[in-house]
Design a protein around this motif. Structure first.
Motif, short mmCIF file in Angstrom:
data_model
loop_
_atom_site.label_atom_id
_atom_site.label_comp_id
_atom_site.label_asym_id
_atom_site.label_seq_id
_atom_site.Cartn_x
_atom_site.Cartn_y
_atom_site.Cartn_z
N ILE A 198 -1.83 2.92 2.19
CA ILE A 198 -2.09 4.36 2.20
C ILE A 198 -0.78 5.04 1.83
N ASN A 199 -0.81 5.80 0.74
CA ASN A 199 0.40 6.45 0.23
C ASN A 199 1.55 5.45 0.10
N LYS A 200 1.24 4.30 -0.46
CA LYS A 200 2.20 3.23 -0.77
C LYS A 200 2.72 2.50 0.47
N LYS A 201 2.19 2.82 1.64
CA LYS A 201 2.64 2.17 2.87
C LYS A 201 1.58 1.17 3.32
N LEU A 202 2.02 -0.04 3.63
CA LEU A 202 1.12 -1.10 4.06
C LEU A 202 0.67 -0.86 5.50
N ILE A 203 -0.64 -0.81 5.68
CA ILE A 203 -1.26 -0.77 7.00
C ILE A 203 -2.02 -2.07 7.12
N ASN A 204 -1.38 -3.09 7.65
CA ASN A 204 -1.97 -4.43 7.58
C ASN A 204 -2.70 -4.83 8.84
N ASP A 205 -2.98 -3.89 9.69
CA ASP A 205 -3.65 -4.23 10.94
C ASP A 205 -4.79 -3.26 11.20
N TYR A 206 -5.92 -3.80 11.56
CA TYR A 206 -7.12 -3.01 11.85
C TYR A 206 -6.84 -1.97 12.93
N TYR A 207 -6.15 -2.36 13.97
CA TYR A 207 -5.91 -1.46 15.10
C TYR A 207 -4.95 -0.34 14.74
N MET B 36 1.62 -7.65 -18.74
CA MET B 36 2.05 -7.27 -17.40
C MET B 36 1.83 -8.48 -16.48
N ASP B 37 2.85 -8.81 -15.71
CA ASP B 37 2.65 -9.93 -14.79
C ASP B 37 1.96 -9.46 -13.51
N ILE B 38 1.56 -10.40 -12.69
CA ILE B 38 0.75 -10.11 -11.49
C ILE B 38 1.51 -9.21 -10.52
N MET B 39 2.79 -9.45 -10.29
CA MET B 39 3.56 -8.62 -9.36
C MET B 39 3.62 -7.17 -9.85
N ASP B 40 3.79 -6.98 -11.15
CA ASP B 40 3.78 -5.61 -11.71
C ASP B 40 2.41 -4.98 -11.55
N GLU B 41 1.36 -5.77 -11.72
CA GLU B 41 0.00 -5.26 -11.55
C GLU B 41 -0.23 -4.81 -10.11
N ILE B 42 0.21 -5.62 -9.15
CA ILE B 42 0.07 -5.26 -7.73
C ILE B 42 0.81 -3.96 -7.45
N LYS B 43 2.04 -3.89 -7.91
CA LYS B 43 2.85 -2.68 -7.70
C LYS B 43 2.18 -1.46 -8.31
N LYS B 44 1.62 -1.62 -9.51
CA LYS B 44 0.93 -0.51 -10.17
C LYS B 44 -0.27 -0.04 -9.36
N HIS B 45 -1.06 -0.97 -8.82
CA HIS B 45 -2.21 -0.60 -7.98
C HIS B 45 -1.75 0.19 -6.76
N ILE B 46 -0.69 -0.26 -6.13
CA ILE B 46 -0.20 0.39 -4.91
C ILE B 46 0.36 1.78 -5.23
N GLU B 47 1.09 1.89 -6.31
CA GLU B 47 1.71 3.16 -6.66
C GLU B 47 0.73 4.18 -7.22
N ASN B 48 -0.35 3.72 -7.85
CA ASN B 48 -1.27 4.65 -8.53
C ASN B 48 -2.53 4.99 -7.74
N ASN B 49 -2.64 4.49 -6.52
CA ASN B 49 -3.81 4.78 -5.70
C ASN B 49 -3.37 5.29 -4.34
N LYS B 50 -3.94 6.42 -3.94
CA LYS B 50 -3.60 6.95 -2.61
C LYS B 50 -3.99 5.94 -1.53
N ILE B 51 -5.17 5.35 -1.68
CA ILE B 51 -5.62 4.28 -0.78
C ILE B 51 -6.12 3.12 -1.63
N ILE B 52 -5.55 1.96 -1.40
CA ILE B 52 -6.00 0.74 -2.08
C ILE B 52 -6.18 -0.34 -1.01
N ILE B 53 -7.31 -1.02 -1.09
CA ILE B 53 -7.61 -2.08 -0.12
C ILE B 53 -7.72 -3.40 -0.88
N PHE B 54 -6.91 -4.35 -0.49
CA PHE B 54 -7.02 -5.71 -1.00
C PHE B 54 -7.89 -6.45 0.01
N MET B 55 -9.07 -6.85 -0.41
CA MET B 55 -10.08 -7.33 0.54
C MET B 55 -10.84 -8.53 0.01
#
Length: 92
Positions: free
Chosen positions: A75-84, A1-20
């Motif tokens: 959150i639910n596959k939608k990027l929330i990229n801002d703290y506020y 699995m390449d990195i882009m597929d891995e990222i997509k899998k994390h986003i699709e398989n987790n209700k909330i995922i934080i890249f931190m």
């Protein structure tokens, strides 16, 4: 699995995922710290990816979504990229 597929899998398989920067116990961003405390206060399950330990993911996720700052919260596959924005959603 390449990195882009891995990222997509994390986003699709987790209700909330934080890249931190770091882990929930030892993160390197005060905004991330607050977000994690709010999520844990509500007993909401989440997962995270430590981009310091996963440099390939750090590099590729910015290509995936065009955002170069962290944390990146999905959150639910939608990027929330801002703290506020996260705080506004939390208040609702």
């Amino acid at each position: 699995m390449d990195i882009m597929d891995e990222i997509k899998k994390h986003i699709e398989n987790n209700k909330i995922i934080i890249f931190m920067k770091g882990s929930p116990e030892q993160n390197l961003c005060e905004y991330t710290n607050i977000i994690i405390k709010l999520i844990e206060k509500e007993n909401i399950k989440y997962n995270y990816i430590n981009i310091i330990e996963n440099y390939d993911i750090k590099k590729k996720i910015s290509l995936y979504n065009g955002i170069y700052k962290f944390p990146q919260i999905y959150i639910n596959k939608k990027l929330i990229n801002d703290y506020y924005i996260f705080l506004e959603l939390y208040k609702k």
